[in-house]
Structures are given as C-alpha cells and as structure tokens.
Design an enzyme around this catalytic site. Structure first.
Site, mmCIF file in Angstrom:
data_model
loop_
_atom_site.group_PDB
_atom_site.id
_atom_site.type_symbol
_atom_site.label_atom_id
_atom_site.label_comp_id
_atom_site.label_asym_id
_atom_site.label_seq_id
_atom_site.Cartn_x
_atom_site.Cartn_y
_atom_site.Cartn_z
ATOM 1 N N CYS A 41 46.568 34.677 42.386
ATOM 2 C CA CYS A 41 47.796 34.014 41.948
ATOM 3 C C CYS A 41 48.957 34.228 42.914
ATOM 4 O O CYS A 41 49.885 33.438 42.942
ATOM 5 C CB CYS A 41 48.208 34.535 40.574
ATOM 6 N N HIS B 103 29.964 35.306 34.761
ATOM 7 C CA HIS B 103 29.117 34.787 33.688
ATOM 8 C C HIS B 103 27.685 34.814 34.209
ATOM 9 O O HIS B 103 27.427 34.316 35.304
ATOM 10 C CB HIS B 103 29.490 33.350 33.322
ATOM 11 N N SER C 29 46.118 38.357 39.568
ATOM 12 C CA SER C 29 44.873 37.635 39.832
ATOM 13 C C SER C 29 43.904 37.903 38.687
ATOM 14 O O SER C 29 44.207 38.644 37.765
ATOM 15 C CB SER C 29 44.257 38.101 41.154
#
Length: 81
Positions: free
Chosen positions: A43, A28, A23
């Site tokens: 994932c 940000h 994963s």
C-alpha cells in the site's frame, strides 16, 4: 505485523491473511488440486516497499516450490514505483 487470521479446512487446505502496517499478504491453498494462490499487496510505495513485496513473493514461491508458477504484478496506484 498488526494482525493475522488463518482458517484450516477439513480435511485439507488453508486460507490465511497477515495484515501488515501498510500492506497485506493472503494465502489460499487447494491441496486436492495442488494449487496455491498468494497475494502480496503493497500500500505504501515509499522507500523500498515494492522491492520488499517482490522479495516476499519470491520467498513464498521458493517455500512452496511449485512445479510451475504464474505470477503477475499489478500496479494499483498512479504513484510511480
């Protein structure tokens, strides 16, 4: 955690990525706009990984303590969760 990278902007802001074995997490920030974007990508849908991803997103939301929050869950696989 298998790797991580962070970049500090001058005078403010940061972009970071933490790569997990199956994963990843990205953050940000735009302090001048009072904005942060967080992506938790899972994932491997085996075991309890989707629930772990949701708990991680919730913990980060609590950490940043936003006045408002817009979250979205996107299923990126045909594998049932």
């Amino acid at each position: 955690v298998v790797g991580h990278v962070f970049h500090q902007f001058a005078p403010n802001g940061v972009t970071g990525a933490v790569i997990l074995s199956e994963s990843h997490l990205t953050v940000h920030t735009w302090p001048e706009s009072l904005f942060v974007a967080i992506d938790v990508y899972v994932c491997d849908f085996n075991h309890t990984n989707p629930a772990k991803g949701q708990r991680l997103a919730q913990a980060l939301t609590q950490l940043f303590a936003p006045r408002c929050c817009n979250s979205q869950t996107v299923q990126r696989s045909s594998t049932p969760q």
